[in-house]
Design a protein around this motif. Structure first.
Motif, PDB file in Angstrom:
ATOM      1  N   GLY A  74      13.408  63.432  66.682  1.00 17.52           N
ATOM      2  CA  GLY A  74      14.567  63.399  65.805  1.00 17.52           C
ATOM      3  C   GLY A  74      15.050  64.733  65.268  1.00 17.52           C
ATOM      4  N   VAL A  75      16.219  64.645  64.632  1.00 16.90           N
ATOM      5  CA  VAL A  75      16.848  65.793  63.980  1.00 16.90           C
ATOM      6  C   VAL A  75      17.499  65.284  62.696  1.00 16.90           C
ATOM      7  CG1 VAL A  75      18.955  65.506  65.349  1.00 16.90           C
ATOM      8  CG2 VAL A  75      18.470  67.707  64.278  1.00 16.90           C
ATOM      9  N   LEU A  76      17.411  66.074  61.632  1.00 14.14           N
ATOM     10  CA  LEU A  76      17.805  65.598  60.314  1.00 14.14           C
ATOM     11  C   LEU A  76      18.761  66.575  59.640  1.00 14.14           C
ATOM     12  CD1 LEU A  76      15.804  63.982  57.523  1.00 14.14           C
ATOM     13  CD2 LEU A  76      16.544  66.318  57.082  1.00 14.14           C
ATOM     14  N   ILE A  77      19.780  66.013  58.956  1.00 14.91           N
ATOM     15  CA  ILE A  77      20.660  66.773  58.076  1.00 14.91           C
ATOM     16  C   ILE A  77      20.325  66.343  56.648  1.00 14.91           C
ATOM     17  CG2 ILE A  77      22.515  65.045  58.277  1.00 14.91           C
ATOM     18  CD1 ILE A  77      23.109  68.824  57.909  1.00 14.91           C
ATOM     19  N   ALA A  78      20.233  67.303  55.723  1.00 15.74           N
ATOM     20  CA  ALA A  78      19.760  66.984  54.376  1.00 15.74           C
ATOM     21  C   ALA A  78      20.658  67.593  53.316  1.00 15.74           C
ATOM     22  CB  ALA A  78      18.330  67.492  54.184  1.00 15.74           C
ATOM     23  N   CYS A  79      20.750  66.886  52.180  1.00 14.15           N
ATOM     24  CA  CYS A  79      21.432  67.418  51.006  1.00 14.15           C
ATOM     25  C   CYS A  79      20.532  67.242  49.786  1.00 14.15           C
ATOM     26  CB  CYS A  79      22.793  66.755  50.796  1.00 14.15           C
ATOM     27  SG  CYS A  79      22.744  65.014  50.290  1.00 14.15           S
ATOM     28  N   ARG A  80      20.939  67.811  48.657  1.00 12.44           N
ATOM     29  CA  ARG A  80      20.077  67.871  47.460  1.00 12.44           C
ATOM     30  C   ARG A  80      18.670  68.300  47.867  1.00 12.44           C
ATOM     31  NH1 ARG A  80      21.600  62.683  43.583  1.00 12.44           N
ATOM     32  NH2 ARG A  80      23.830  63.099  43.432  1.00 12.44           N
ATOM     33  N   PHE A  81      18.631  69.435  48.494  1.00 13.78           N
ATOM     34  CA  PHE A  81      17.405  69.955  49.105  1.00 13.78           C
ATOM     35  C   PHE A  81      16.814  71.025  48.210  1.00 13.78           C
ATOM     36  CE2 PHE A  81      15.054  72.645  52.070  1.00 13.78           C
ATOM     37  CZ  PHE A  81      14.476  71.733  52.942  1.00 13.78           C
ATOM     38  N   ASP A  82      15.489  70.956  47.962  1.00 11.69           N
ATOM     39  CA  ASP A  82      14.852  72.032  47.214  1.00 11.69           C
ATOM     40  C   ASP A  82      14.332  73.098  48.182  1.00 11.69           C
ATOM     41  OD1 ASP A  82      12.469  71.085  48.286  1.00 11.69           O
ATOM     42  OD2 ASP A  82      11.627  70.415  46.384  1.00 11.69           O
ATOM     43  N   VAL A  83      13.855  74.207  47.661  1.00 16.79           N
ATOM     44  CA  VAL A  83      13.551  75.362  48.516  1.00 16.79           C
ATOM     45  C   VAL A  83      12.384  75.101  49.467  1.00 16.79           C
ATOM     46  CG1 VAL A  83      14.519  77.036  46.908  1.00 16.79           C
ATOM     47  CG2 VAL A  83      12.108  76.390  46.700  1.00 16.79           C
ATOM     48  N   ASN A  84      11.523  74.153  49.152  1.00 14.46           N
ATOM     49  CA  ASN A  84      10.361  73.892  49.998  1.00 14.46           C
ATOM     50  C   ASN A  84      10.507  72.644  50.858  1.00 14.46           C
ATOM     51  OD1 ASN A  84       8.805  76.110  48.935  1.00 14.46           O
ATOM     52  ND2 ASN A  84       8.504  74.896  47.077  1.00 14.46           N
ATOM     53  N   ARG A 159      19.305  70.937  38.950  1.00 13.37           N
ATOM     54  CA  ARG A 159      19.686  72.250  39.470  1.00 13.37           C
ATOM     55  C   ARG A 159      18.760  72.772  40.572  1.00 13.37           C
ATOM     56  NH1 ARG A 159      23.559  74.944  36.809  1.00 13.37           N
ATOM     57  NH2 ARG A 159      24.253  74.119  34.803  1.00 13.37           N
ATOM     58  N   SER A 160      17.539  72.277  40.638  1.00 15.93           N
ATOM     59  CA  SER A 160      16.587  72.800  41.627  1.00 15.93           C
ATOM     60  C   SER A 160      16.742  72.158  42.997  1.00 15.93           C
ATOM     61  CB  SER A 160      15.155  72.596  41.133  1.00 15.93           C
ATOM     62  OG  SER A 160      14.867  71.216  41.014  1.00 15.93           O
ATOM     63  N   VAL A 161      17.607  71.144  43.121  1.00 15.96           N
ATOM     64  CA  VAL A 161      17.747  70.435  44.404  1.00 15.96           C
ATOM     65  C   VAL A 161      19.211  70.376  44.809  1.00 15.96           C
ATOM     66  CG1 VAL A 161      15.641  69.063  44.331  1.00 15.96           C
ATOM     67  CG2 VAL A 161      17.640  68.262  43.095  1.00 15.96           C
ATOM     68  N   ARG A 162      19.842  71.538  44.969  1.00 18.85           N
ATOM     69  CA  ARG A 162      21.269  71.561  45.288  1.00 18.85           C
ATOM     70  C   ARG A 162      21.588  72.340  46.563  1.00 18.85           C
ATOM     71  NH1 ARG A 162      24.300  71.962  39.366  1.00 18.85           N
ATOM     72  NH2 ARG A 162      23.560  69.961  38.597  1.00 18.85           N
ATOM     73  N   GLU A 163      20.599  72.552  47.414  1.00 16.74           N
ATOM     74  CA  GLU A 163      20.851  73.183  48.703  1.00 16.74           C
ATOM     75  C   GLU A 163      20.998  72.121  49.788  1.00 16.74           C
ATOM     76  OE1 GLU A 163      18.520  76.513  49.919  1.00 16.74           O
ATOM     77  OE2 GLU A 163      18.177  77.191  47.869  1.00 16.74           O
ATOM     78  N   GLN A 164      21.198  72.577  51.025  1.00 11.06           N
ATOM     79  CA  GLN A 164      21.337  71.697  52.176  1.00 11.06           C
ATOM     80  C   GLN A 164      20.424  72.256  53.276  1.00 11.06           C
ATOM     81  OE1 GLN A 164      24.204  73.703  51.220  1.00 11.06           O
ATOM     82  NE2 GLN A 164      24.062  72.430  49.390  1.00 11.06           N
ATOM     83  N   ALA A 165      20.081  71.416  54.267  1.00 10.57           N
ATOM     84  CA  ALA A 165      19.117  71.871  55.268  1.00 10.57           C
ATOM     85  C   ALA A 165      19.289  71.136  56.588  1.00 10.57           C
ATOM     86  CB  ALA A 165      17.695  71.672  54.748  1.00 10.57           C
TER      87      ALA A 165
END
Length: 219
Positions: A74-84, A159-165
């Motif tokens: 599989g392959v995944l797109i993510a939002c509300r992502f934390d740095v780890n 605020r700590s989970v606002r990246e994407q991955a």
């Protein structure tokens, strides 16, 4: 509203580097991804490959990409992502063993624990645009523009989970045309109650009102 994108239209490279819109630089979380023939490809076919944008959007956000090649891992797109990567909402595309079909899984990962929020098996239509969206507690997934799964969940916010991955499982997963954006939840309409007068008419005011009525009925 803020938005970012990466078309990967640049020279082949080890690591994704600076995005095509020059707004962010990809950050490796587990192994890395490479640019190959104007697309993004998981770097290590024998391991998990995960990268994040390093770009912070608001709490209400979406992320998407085009899946060119998925694998059984599989392959995944993510939002509300934390740095780890221990916390995020994700939309996971994997090949199934029967007839080249796909399973599409909406999920959350909280403190490293994965929970499935919804699963569908749409008909293959590559390239597959897959999108995950989080607006308040409404978590949704989309496949080629059509909503697939939805859930109500409040475990990942702040605020700590606002990246994407992007995450690739084992195998040569390939994606293209990544984008992420703030999502407006829409203004809240407030009913307006007309104000009513609370004053008391004085004697002269009442006299004037009576005169006006008399003049009116004489016309």
């Amino acid at each position: 509203m803020a938005s970012i994108q990466d078309t990967f239209n640049r020279d082949n490279s080890v690591g994704l580097g600076l995005s095509s819109d020059s707004q962010f630089t990809w950050v490796a979380v587990i192994n890395d991804w490479d640019v190959v023939l104007n697309q993004a490809k998981g770097q290590n076919a024998a391991a998990i490959n995960m990268v994040r944008t390093g770009f912070t959007l608001t709490n209400d956000q979406s992320a998407q990409f085009d899946v060119i090649t998925a694998t059984t891992s599989g392959v995944l797109i993510a939002c509300r992502f934390d740095v780890n990567g221990g916390n995020h909402y994700g939309y996971f595309v994997e090949n199934t063993t029967s007839g080249g079909g796909h399973d599409i899984i909406l999920s959350k990962r909280v403190n490293g624990t994965l929970t499935v929020l919804g699963t569908t098996s749409p008909t293959l239509a590559a390239p597959e645009t897959t999108k995950v969206e989080a607006i308040g507690t409404a978590i949704k997934s989309y496949y080629n523009g059509v909503q697939q799964s939805s859930a109500v969940d409040s475990d990942i916010t702040g605020r700590s989970v606002r990246e994407q991955a992007m995450r690739a499982g084992f195998g040569a997963a390939i994606v293209d045309n990544f984008s992420a954006t703030d999502v407006a939840s829409g203004p809240t309409e407030t009913a307006v109650t007309p104000r009513r007068g609370t004053g008391t008419l004085t004697g002269p005011a009442i006299y004037g009102l009576l005169l006006a009525c008399i003049q009116f009925f004489r016309l």
